[in-house]
Design a protein around this motif. Structure first.
Motif, PDB file in Angstrom:
ATOM      1  N   VAL A 272       0.866  -1.181   0.000  1.00 40.13           N
ATOM      2  CA  VAL A 272       0.000   0.000   0.000  1.00 40.13           C
ATOM      3  C   VAL A 272       0.900   1.227   0.000  1.00 40.13           C
ATOM      4  CG1 VAL A 272      -1.961  -1.088   1.158  1.00 40.13           C
ATOM      5  CG2 VAL A 272      -0.139  -0.037   2.533  1.00 40.13           C
TER       6      VAL A 272
ATOM      7  N   HIS B  36       2.225   9.706  -1.355  1.00 37.25           N
ATOM      8  CA  HIS B  36       1.234  10.648  -1.868  1.00 37.25           C
ATOM      9  C   HIS B  36       1.845  12.033  -2.066  1.00 37.25           C
ATOM     10  CE1 HIS B  36      -2.485   8.346  -2.031  1.00 37.25           C
ATOM     11  NE2 HIS B  36      -2.085   7.709  -0.939  1.00 37.25           N
TER      12      HIS B  36
ATOM     13  N   VAL C 234      -5.031   0.018  -3.526  1.00 39.02           N
ATOM     14  CA  VAL C 234      -5.536   1.346  -3.157  1.00 39.02           C
ATOM     15  C   VAL C 234      -7.004   1.176  -2.791  1.00 39.02           C
ATOM     16  CG1 VAL C 234      -5.871   3.732  -3.881  1.00 39.02           C
ATOM     17  CG2 VAL C 234      -3.876   2.452  -4.691  1.00 39.02           C
TER      18      VAL C 234
ATOM     19  N   ASP D  66      -5.823   2.530   1.785  1.00 41.20           N
ATOM     20  CA  ASP D  66      -4.905   3.614   1.432  1.00 41.20           C
ATOM     21  C   ASP D  66      -4.606   4.477   2.667  1.00 41.20           C
ATOM     22  OD1 ASP D  66      -3.247   5.092  -0.166  1.00 41.20           O
ATOM     23  OD2 ASP D  66      -4.814   5.911  -1.450  1.00 41.20           O
TER      24      ASP D  66
ATOM     25  N   HIS E 175      -6.659   9.479   2.557  1.00 40.90           N
ATOM     26  CA  HIS E 175      -6.997   8.670   1.396  1.00 40.90           C
ATOM     27  C   HIS E 175      -7.606   7.316   1.780  1.00 40.90           C
ATOM     28  CE1 HIS E 175      -4.216  11.545  -0.563  1.00 40.90           C
ATOM     29  NE2 HIS E 175      -4.925  11.284  -1.648  1.00 40.90           N
TER      30      HIS E 175
ATOM     31  N   THR F  99      -2.156  -1.480   5.859  1.00 43.48           N
ATOM     32  CA  THR F  99      -2.277  -0.033   5.659  1.00 43.48           C
ATOM     33  C   THR F  99      -1.000   0.633   6.134  1.00 43.48           C
ATOM     34  OG1 THR F  99      -3.804   1.839   5.919  1.00 43.48           O
ATOM     35  CG2 THR F  99      -3.278   0.565   7.903  1.00 43.48           C
TER      36      THR F  99
END
Length: 278
Positions: A126, A132, A152, A167, A173, A194
């Protein structure tokens, strides 16, 4: 005034080697081989007659810092392969820093080492907050080159386990509901992978294992003081290791790399070898 200056000079001469020694030790700890921690977790819905699965959990590679380069990552991959896991799970933060182009400039060094991972049930990952921030599409592309499945808010079935990849919660997210909706139709033992462990209190009761990273186990943990900083809303609750909540086991790895200064103290890099069974 002269006496004061002399006293300050003596103090400086005493403190300077201590500070230098602390810095060198913390820098060496940040680049040390990860400690292998172990756990056995019994999961409901385990298919009858199916043997246990050996899963390695890693996170927070943070390629591109002084603590993590291609050579060190390659050495860690060799260490993982020597454990003969059935599956490798990676809980995000592949890239160091927050440069929006960071994945493009630093990420290629991930591919060759991670491509050497060869567990029979594959590698599932992940994204984390730094991914990000540095270009999630670029990170996913790099991981696909390394034959890694990136989830995701999605699901992957690997042998007797169904992996829900939520996510990153830190960057807002995470979508637990969407992930669970995709997960529930499948048979098999359920786990959630996660980045931040902060989703633990929001998971439904039919999930019994959460695997996460993000905290670096504090990265700097001082005697009598504890962690210098925290990145969890729950402070020390999910900072490190195996945490047992009602009906939920949470395993938080300290990660392999560093964020901020390339230093670790009292929180060495680690990875987890987890035996999953019914």
């Amino acid at each position: 005034m002269r006496k004061l200056l002399k006293a300050l000079l003596v103090l400086l001469l005493v403190l300077l080697p201590i500070v230098a020694g602390f810095y060198l030790y913390a820098r060496a700890e940040a680049r040390s081989d990860p400690v292998v921690r172990t756990a056995t977790v019994k999961l409901p819905r385990w298919p009858a007659g199916v043997k246990p699965v050996r899963a390695v959990l890693i996170s927070d590679i943070h390629i591109g810092s002084h603590a993590m380069d291609e050579a060190r990552l390659s050495r860690i991959v060799d260490q993982i392969n020597a454990l003969n896991p059935d599956i490798v799970l990676i809980a995000g933060d592949f890239i160091y820093g927050a440069d929006p182009h960071g994945a493009k400039t630093k990420g290629q060094a991930l591919v060759a080492p991670l491509k050497k991972l060869h567990p029979p049930l594959g590698v599932v990952a992940v994204l984390g907050n730094h991914d990000h921030w540095t270009g999630p599409d670029d990170v996913r592309s790099l991981l696909e080159q390394a034959r890694i499945t990136v989830l995701v808010n999605d699901v992957a079935v690997r042998g007797p386990i169904v992996i829900g990849g939520v996510d990153d919660d830190y960057t807002k997210h995470a979508n637990i509901a969407a992930t669970m909706a995709k997960l529930r139709p499948f048979e098999g033992a359920r786990i959630i992978l996660t980045h931040s462990p902060d989703i633990a209190p929001r998971l439904p009761g039919d999930v019994r294992l959460l695997l996460a990273g993000h905290t670096h186990c504090g990265q700097g943990v001082l005697p009598f003081y504890g962690p210098v900083t925290t990145v969890s809303h729950f402070k020390d609750r999910y900072r490190c290791g195996l945490v047992l909540d009602p009906h939920l086991a949470v395993i938080v790895t300290g990660g392999l790399g560093t964020s901020g200064p390339s230093l670790r103290f009292g929180a060495p890099p680690d990875l987890w070898l987890i035996t999953l069974e019914g």
